[in-house]
Motif scaffolding. Structure first.
Motif, PDB file in Angstrom:
ATOM      1  N   SER A   1      19.655 -41.286  33.490  1.00 19.69           N
ATOM      2  CA  SER A   1      19.198 -42.666  33.612  1.00 19.69           C
ATOM      3  C   SER A   1      18.482 -42.818  34.948  1.00 19.69           C
ATOM      4  N   GLY A   2      17.505 -43.724  34.976  1.00 15.84           N
ATOM      5  CA  GLY A   2      16.827 -44.010  36.238  1.00 15.84           C
ATOM      6  C   GLY A   2      17.440 -45.166  36.988  1.00 15.84           C
ATOM      7  N   GLN A   3      18.506 -45.735  36.449  1.00 15.49           N
ATOM      8  CA  GLN A   3      19.051 -46.986  36.977  1.00 15.49           C
ATOM      9  C   GLN A   3      19.440 -46.941  38.453  1.00 15.49           C
ATOM     10  N   LEU A   4      20.174 -45.913  38.858  1.00 19.74           N
ATOM     11  CA  LEU A   4      20.651 -45.876  40.250  1.00 19.74           C
ATOM     12  C   LEU A   4      19.487 -45.922  41.226  1.00 19.74           C
ATOM     13  N   TYR A   5      18.365 -45.307  40.857  1.00 19.02           N
ATOM     14  CA  TYR A   5      17.194 -45.298  41.727  1.00 19.02           C
ATOM     15  C   TYR A   5      16.398 -46.601  41.641  1.00 19.02           C
TER      16      TYR A   5
ATOM     17  N   PRO B   1      13.236 -40.350  39.588  1.00 18.92           N
ATOM     18  CA  PRO B   1      13.168 -38.888  39.485  1.00 18.92           C
ATOM     19  C   PRO B   1      13.892 -38.361  38.253  1.00 18.92           C
ATOM     20  N   ILE B   2      13.414 -37.236  37.756  1.00 21.06           N
ATOM     21  CA  ILE B   2      14.070 -36.569  36.635  1.00 21.06           C
ATOM     22  C   ILE B   2      15.116 -35.586  37.129  1.00 21.06           C
ATOM     23  N   LEU B   3      14.867 -34.936  38.255  1.00 27.71           N
ATOM     24  CA  LEU B   3      15.867 -34.050  38.873  1.00 27.71           C
ATOM     25  C   LEU B   3      16.709 -34.869  39.848  1.00 27.71           C
ATOM     26  N   THR B   4      18.020 -34.867  39.656  1.00 22.39           N
ATOM     27  CA  THR B   4      18.908 -35.672  40.493  1.00 22.39           C
ATOM     28  C   THR B   4      20.064 -34.818  41.012  1.00 22.39           C
ATOM     29  N   PRO B   5      20.663 -35.215  42.151  1.00 22.28           N
ATOM     30  CA  PRO B   5      21.771 -34.438  42.704  1.00 22.28           C
ATOM     31  C   PRO B   5      23.132 -34.828  42.146  1.00 22.28           C
ATOM     32  N   ALA B   6      23.199 -35.930  41.360  1.00 21.37           N
ATOM     33  CA  ALA B   6      24.497 -36.402  40.885  1.00 21.37           C
ATOM     34  C   ALA B   6      24.329 -37.115  39.558  1.00 21.37           C
TER      35      ALA B   6
ATOM     36  N   ASN C   1      36.476 -40.106  40.519  1.00 22.49           N
ATOM     37  CA  ASN C   1      36.426 -38.729  41.048  1.00 22.49           C
ATOM     38  C   ASN C   1      34.988 -38.227  41.200  1.00 22.49           C
ATOM     39  N   LEU C   2      34.115 -39.118  41.642  1.00 23.04           N
ATOM     40  CA  LEU C   2      32.730 -38.740  41.882  1.00 23.04           C
ATOM     41  C   LEU C   2      32.563 -38.270  43.321  1.00 23.04           C
ATOM     42  N   PRO C   3      31.650 -37.336  43.574  1.00 26.93           N
ATOM     43  CA  PRO C   3      31.475 -36.807  44.937  1.00 26.93           C
ATOM     44  C   PRO C   3      30.876 -37.857  45.872  1.00 26.93           C
ATOM     45  N   ARG C   4      31.658 -38.288  46.839  1.00 23.03           N
ATOM     46  CA  ARG C   4      31.237 -39.361  47.742  1.00 23.03           C
ATOM     47  C   ARG C   4      29.897 -39.049  48.415  1.00 23.03           C
ATOM     48  N   GLU C   5      29.716 -37.803  48.839  1.00 28.71           N
ATOM     49  CA  GLU C   5      28.513 -37.451  49.592  1.00 28.71           C
ATOM     50  C   GLU C   5      27.248 -37.628  48.752  1.00 28.71           C
ATOM     51  N   ALA C   6      27.367 -37.473  47.430  1.00 26.88           N
ATOM     52  CA  ALA C   6      26.193 -37.620  46.562  1.00 26.88           C
ATOM     53  C   ALA C   6      25.791 -39.072  46.377  1.00 26.88           C
TER      54      ALA C   6
ATOM     55  N   GLU D   1      26.196 -41.550  48.953  1.00 26.55           N
ATOM     56  CA  GLU D   1      26.049 -42.280  50.214  1.00 26.55           C
ATOM     57  C   GLU D   1      24.804 -43.178  50.190  1.00 26.55           C
ATOM     58  N   TRP D   2      23.704 -42.640  49.663  1.00 27.17           N
ATOM     59  CA  TRP D   2      22.478 -43.428  49.601  1.00 27.17           C
ATOM     60  C   TRP D   2      22.649 -44.637  48.688  1.00 27.17           C
ATOM     61  N   TYR D   3      23.431 -44.482  47.626  1.00 25.64           N
ATOM     62  CA  TYR D   3      23.659 -45.580  46.686  1.00 25.64           C
ATOM     63  C   TYR D   3      24.544 -46.651  47.327  1.00 25.64           C
ATOM     64  N   LEU D   4      25.495 -46.218  48.133  1.00 20.81           N
ATOM     65  CA  LEU D   4      26.337 -47.166  48.869  1.00 20.81           C
ATOM     66  C   LEU D   4      25.521 -47.946  49.903  1.00 20.81           C
ATOM     67  N   ASP D   5      24.460 -47.335  50.391  1.00 15.54           N
ATOM     68  CA  ASP D   5      23.609 -48.028  51.372  1.00 15.54           C
ATOM     69  C   ASP D   5      23.058 -49.346  50.835  1.00 15.54           C
ATOM     70  N   ILE D   6      22.870 -49.422  49.530  1.00 17.01           N
ATOM     71  CA  ILE D   6      22.327 -50.652  48.935  1.00 17.01           C
ATOM     72  C   ILE D   6      23.301 -51.807  49.162  1.00 17.01           C
ATOM     73  N   ARG D   7      24.601 -51.480  49.228  1.00 18.90           N
ATOM     74  CA  ARG D   7      25.617 -52.505  49.494  1.00 18.90           C
ATOM     75  C   ARG D   7      25.921 -52.615  50.990  1.00 18.90           C
ATOM     76  N   ARG D   8      25.582 -51.580  51.721  1.00 17.79           N
ATOM     77  CA  ARG D   8      25.853 -51.555  53.166  1.00 17.79           C
ATOM     78  C   ARG D   8      24.826 -52.384  53.929  1.00 17.79           C
ATOM     79  N   TYR D   9      23.588 -52.398  53.413  1.00 15.88           N
ATOM     80  CA  TYR D   9      22.501 -53.076  54.108  1.00 15.88           C
ATOM     81  C   TYR D   9      21.864 -54.136  53.201  1.00 15.88           C
ATOM     82  N   GLY D  10      22.359 -55.336  53.290  1.00 15.40           N
ATOM     83  CA  GLY D  10      21.773 -56.447  52.535  1.00 15.40           C
ATOM     84  C   GLY D  10      22.190 -56.479  51.077  1.00 15.40           C
ATOM     85  N   ALA D  11      23.492 -56.430  50.827  1.00 16.44           N
ATOM     86  CA  ALA D  11      24.000 -56.470  49.451  1.00 16.44           C
ATOM     87  C   ALA D  11      23.520 -57.734  48.741  1.00 16.44           C
ATOM     88  N   PHE D  12      23.334 -57.613  47.430  1.00 15.13           N
ATOM     89  CA  PHE D  12      22.846 -58.751  46.643  1.00 15.13           C
ATOM     90  C   PHE D  12      23.305 -58.572  45.200  1.00 15.13           C
TER      91      PHE D  12
END
Length: 431
Positions: free
Chosen positions: A184-188, A156-161, A376-381, A383-394
């Motif tokens: 950057s599109g990297q996080l997605y 996406p081009i529009l991002t929340p963080a 000092n990044l907003p944790r709530e923004a 959470e979805w990125y942390l899920d990549i490590r929460r569910y089947g980290a690689f």
């Protein structure tokens, strides 16, 4: 008679064709008029011989102004001296629109004037050649990844963080919420790597960096691969293979364009040969200090330092294992020295600077959580990125390459403003 593009004419010698395009230039000599017609695929010399054409055709040819739109009908004739090796003996000519006082003439114009008329400047031989090189590069990028089983993911081009900090973000309102244009599109891509293994994105990115250097744009295009299970040494190999193949492709398929740009291709040829020099950040600091630079361990490199490091071999240079504090929050620490990151910057020679930045990514949930806190990044923004490590980290790795800097390097340009159709710079949003 058949309609034909100029690029097809060498295969149509002796045949009668119609070519549609624009008058690039013209000259006359007695009973001859030489019309240089362009159609986007090439340039054609169309010869009008007064005794062999109706009077109206001769008169219409005489009154044509630069960039008049027209079509010409005639017989294709081989002529090694002409552009493309052929010319057209004109029998018919029809003006679609007569153009006079075209703003960009063969005389010299200032940069500001040309940028104000960028929509017209794109028609010039030089800009035409640059865009053709860019086109070939972009096609080669997609083919490189397609052949290796990568899946294209449109981030996406529009991002929340932010991806790499908030200081260079363009902010906009998103129905009462803050949103940002993507850096950057990297996080997605990282979640997509868990789904497909090997992925890449290729699209526009935005940096609100108040820079007026010849290397910077506010809007540019970036290609970013991300690979599951890839560790840092393999990432270096992928980046090196990628760039060397792209350079070889452009040298092979854009010979005419590079010649038109007067590019010294001998300076590009070393980049087609692997391996590239790989220099540890600490060794790079020592090299620079030995050359008289005042840089200290922990500093990031500026343009002069990058040039000094990259110009020794004539090849791109890969600087590795930077101090973690000058790199992004998501980069995996070096297991031999956790104060440094498994990060790489590829520096192009001839002063073109960084063309690739990449790293192995943090795969540990706990460490990524800690880094988000430390930056000092907003944790709530995230959470979805942390899920990549929460569910089947690689383990996974990737890099980003800015298209415009690579085009500037390949074409030997002084400024990146010519590498994109409509550049967005600190003080330019028009046209």
């Amino acid at each position: 008679m058949q309609d034909a593009e100029i690029r097809q004419l060498p295969e149509l010698v002796g045949q009668e064709v119609r070519v549609r395009g624009w008058l690039f230039n013209k000259r006359s000599s007695g009973k001859l008029q030489f019309l240089i017609v362009r159609d986007g695929t090439g340039f054609l010399q169309a010869v009008v011989f007064k005794p062999e054409v109706p009077q109206k055709v001769w008169e219409d040819a005489e009154k044509l102004g630069q960039e008049s739109s027209l079509w010409v009908v005639g017989t294709v004739r081989e002529d090694k001296r002409a552009p493309g090796g052929v010319e057209l003996t004109v029998k018919e000519l029809e003006i679609y629109q007569l153009c006079q006082d075209y703003p960009i003439t063969p005389k010299e114009h200032g940069v500001a004037f040309l940028m104000d008329n960028r929509h017209l400047w794109l028609r010039s031989r030089r800009q035409h050649a640059i865009m053709r090189v860019r086109n070939e590069l972009c096609f080669a990028i997609r083919e490189f990844f397609y052949k290796r089983g990568f899946v294209l993911i449109d981030s996406p081009i529009l991002t929340p963080a932010a991806c790499e900090g908030t200081s260079t973000l363009f902010q906009t309102d998103y129905f009462g919420e803050k949103a940002y244009l993507s850096q950057s599109g990297q996080l997605y891509l990282e979640p997509a790597a868990a789904a497909h293994g090997k992925v890449y994105c290729f699209g526009p990115t935005f940096r609100a960096e108040k820079s007026k250097t010849r290397r910077h744009l506010m809007e540019f295009w970036m290609v970013e691969p991300e690979v599951a299970w890839m560790r840092f040494p393999e990432l270096l190999d992928l980046a090196e293979e990628f760039v060397s193949e792209l350079v070889a492709r452009v040298l092979d398929r854009c010979q005419e364009e590079l010649k038109r740009l007067e590019r010294d291709t001998s300076k590009l040829e070393p980049a087609t040969r692997r391996p590239y020099p790989r220099i540890d950040y600490a060794d790079a600091i020592a090299k620079l200090q030995a050359k008289g630079f005042s840089v200290q361990f922990g500093d990031d490199f500026g343009g002069d330092e990058e040039t000094a490091l990259a110009d020794e071999s004539g090849k791109p240079v890969m600087i590795t294992r930077y101090p973690a504090h000058i790199k992004a929050f998501y980069m995996e620490p070096d297991p031999q020295d956790p104060t440094r990151a498994l990060a790489v910057d590829m520096i192009a020679p001839e002063g073109y600077g960084e063309i690739i930045g990449g790293s192995e990514r943090i795969s540990s949930y706990e460490l990524l959580e800690q880094r988000i806190r430390e930056h000092n990044l907003p944790r709530e923004a995230f959470e979805w990125y942390l899920d990549i490590r929460r569910y089947g980290a690689f383990p996974h790795s990737g890099f980003g390459m800015g298209i415009e800097r690579v085009v500037a390097w390949l074409c030997g340009l002084d400024h990146v403003r010519e590498t994109i159709p409509y550049p967005r710079m600190l003080y330019r949003l028009y046209p």
